[in-house]
Design a protein around this motif. Structure first.
Motif, short mmCIF file in Angstrom:
data_model
loop_
_atom_site.label_atom_id
_atom_site.label_comp_id
_atom_site.label_asym_id
_atom_site.label_seq_id
_atom_site.Cartn_x
_atom_site.Cartn_y
_atom_site.Cartn_z
N TYR A 197 6.91 -1.78 7.12
CA TYR A 197 6.08 -0.64 7.42
C TYR A 197 6.80 0.75 7.41
O TYR A 197 7.86 0.70 7.87
N SER A 198 6.16 1.80 7.28
CA SER A 198 6.68 3.12 7.04
C SER A 198 6.68 3.65 8.57
O SER A 198 5.93 2.79 9.20
N ASP A 199 7.52 4.45 9.06
CA ASP A 199 7.46 4.76 10.34
C ASP A 199 6.01 5.43 10.71
O ASP A 199 5.40 4.97 11.93
N PRO A 200 5.30 6.06 9.78
CA PRO A 200 4.02 6.49 10.38
C PRO A 200 3.11 5.73 10.63
O PRO A 200 2.00 5.56 11.18
N ALA A 201 3.04 4.55 9.67
CA ALA A 201 2.12 3.39 9.97
C ALA A 201 2.62 2.19 11.21
O ALA A 201 1.63 1.47 11.63
N LYS A 202 3.68 2.25 11.69
CA LYS A 202 4.01 1.20 12.45
C LYS A 202 3.07 1.48 13.67
O LYS A 202 3.09 2.58 14.17
N GLY A 203 2.77 0.38 14.35
CA GLY A 203 2.08 0.54 15.34
C GLY A 203 0.46 0.76 15.24
O GLY A 203 -0.45 0.51 16.29
N ARG A 204 0.32 1.29 14.23
CA ARG A 204 -1.32 1.56 13.95
C ARG A 204 -1.76 0.84 12.83
O ARG A 204 -2.74 0.77 12.90
N PHE A 205 -1.07 0.67 11.81
CA PHE A 205 -1.49 -0.09 10.64
C PHE A 205 -1.22 -1.61 10.56
O PHE A 205 -0.04 -1.83 11.02
N THR A 206 -2.19 -2.26 10.10
CA THR A 206 -1.70 -3.85 9.92
C THR A 206 -2.08 -4.28 8.55
O THR A 206 -3.35 -4.15 8.09
N PHE A 207 -1.19 -4.77 7.99
CA PHE A 207 -1.14 -5.53 6.60
C PHE A 207 -1.44 -6.88 6.82
O PHE A 207 -0.96 -7.73 7.61
N SER A 208 -2.67 -7.44 5.77
CA SER A 208 -2.91 -8.77 5.90
C SER A 208 -3.32 -9.31 4.53
O SER A 208 -3.42 -8.50 3.79
N ARG A 209 -3.41 -10.47 4.40
CA ARG A 209 -3.74 -10.86 2.91
C ARG A 209 -4.41 -12.25 3.24
O ARG A 209 -4.53 -12.90 4.20
N ASP A 210 -5.61 -12.59 2.14
CA ASP A 210 -6.25 -13.59 2.11
C ASP A 210 -5.91 -14.44 0.78
O ASP A 210 -6.49 -13.74 -0.29
N ASN A 211 -5.14 -15.19 0.68
CA ASN A 211 -4.62 -15.66 -0.55
C ASN A 211 -5.65 -16.36 -1.43
O ASN A 211 -5.81 -16.28 -2.75
N ALA A 212 -6.68 -17.05 -0.76
CA ALA A 212 -7.65 -17.70 -1.32
C ALA A 212 -8.50 -16.62 -1.99
O ALA A 212 -9.27 -17.05 -3.17
N LYS A 213 -8.65 -15.42 -1.74
CA LYS A 213 -9.51 -14.53 -1.99
C LYS A 213 -8.71 -13.44 -3.20
O LYS A 213 -9.25 -12.46 -3.57
N TRP B 51 0.80 -1.10 -0.01
CA TRP B 51 0.00 0.20 0.08
C TRP B 51 0.97 1.32 0.09
O TRP B 51 1.67 1.22 0.86
N TYR B 52 0.37 2.33 -0.72
CA TYR B 52 1.08 3.50 -0.77
C TYR B 52 -0.04 4.60 -0.57
O TYR B 52 -1.04 4.30 -0.58
N ARG B 53 0.32 5.86 -0.26
CA ARG B 53 -0.73 6.79 -0.23
C ARG B 53 -0.30 8.14 -0.71
O ARG B 53 1.10 8.35 -0.74
N GLN B 54 -0.93 9.07 -1.26
CA GLN B 54 -0.51 10.27 -1.81
C GLN B 54 -1.32 11.41 -1.24
O GLN B 54 -2.68 11.43 -1.48
N ALA B 55 -0.76 12.38 -0.28
CA ALA B 55 -1.67 13.50 0.19
C ALA B 55 -1.64 14.71 -0.79
O ALA B 55 -1.07 14.66 -1.68
N PRO B 56 -2.45 15.36 -0.67
CA PRO B 56 -2.61 16.65 -1.49
C PRO B 56 -1.48 17.47 -1.41
O PRO B 56 -0.83 17.72 -0.33
N MET C 122 -6.50 0.04 9.46
CA MET C 122 -5.82 1.36 9.96
C MET C 122 -6.52 1.95 11.32
O MET C 122 -7.89 2.19 11.16
N ASN C 123 -5.85 1.90 12.39
CA ASN C 123 -6.31 2.31 13.71
C ASN C 123 -5.85 3.79 14.02
O ASN C 123 -4.75 4.06 13.48
N SER C 124 -6.39 4.44 14.95
CA SER C 124 -5.79 5.63 15.49
C SER C 124 -5.47 6.49 14.40
O SER C 124 -4.15 7.22 14.61
N LEU C 125 -6.34 6.72 13.56
CA LEU C 125 -6.22 7.47 12.39
C LEU C 125 -6.34 9.29 12.90
O LEU C 125 -6.90 9.37 13.81
#
Length: 117
Positions: free
Chosen positions: A59-75, A36-41, A82-85
């Motif tokens: 994880y990027s530093d801003p994402a550490k501890g707040r964001f979690t990556f996961s995957r479902d290979n079957a899907k 995942w990437y993001r682009q702010a204005p 994303m928590n504590s936004l």
């Protein structure tokens, strides 16, 4: 070819949570890295989290501890919980997949995340 479709963005209050999804279709077996990437204005696109070809999740530093990556290979789906936004997380979030064998870089259309203060 790989096609990526993101969903799950929206408007949330500061401190809230969102879960983004990215569904991959096409030649998904050729994907070596996805993330995942993001682009702010007014800012450059930045990495949020990447699952590398070696299986590491970075994880990027801003994402550490707040964001979690996961995957479902079957899907053929990856997620970004994303928590504590905060308003600083406001951006268009893009799913990215890389085929190192063919040297191809795929992007989804993006999903808008807006965090109000």
């Amino acid at each position: 070819q790989v096609h990526l479709v993101e969903s799950g963005g929206g408007l949330v209050q500061s401190g809230g949570s969102l879960r983004l999804s990215c569904v991959a279709s096409g030649s998904t077996a050729s994907i070596h890295s996805i993330g995942w990437y993001r682009q702010a204005p007014g800012k450059e696109r930045e990495m949020v989290v990447v699952l590398t070809s070696s299986g590491s999740t970075v994880y990027s530093d801003p994402a550490k501890g707040r964001f979690t990556f996961s995957r479902d290979n079957a899907k053929n789906t990856v997620y970004l919980q994303m928590n504590s936004l905060t308003p600083d997380d406001t951006a268009v979030y893009y799913c990215n997949a890389i085929d190192y064998g063919q040297g191809l870089d795929y992007w989804g259309q993006g999903t808008q995340v807006t965090v109000s203060s």
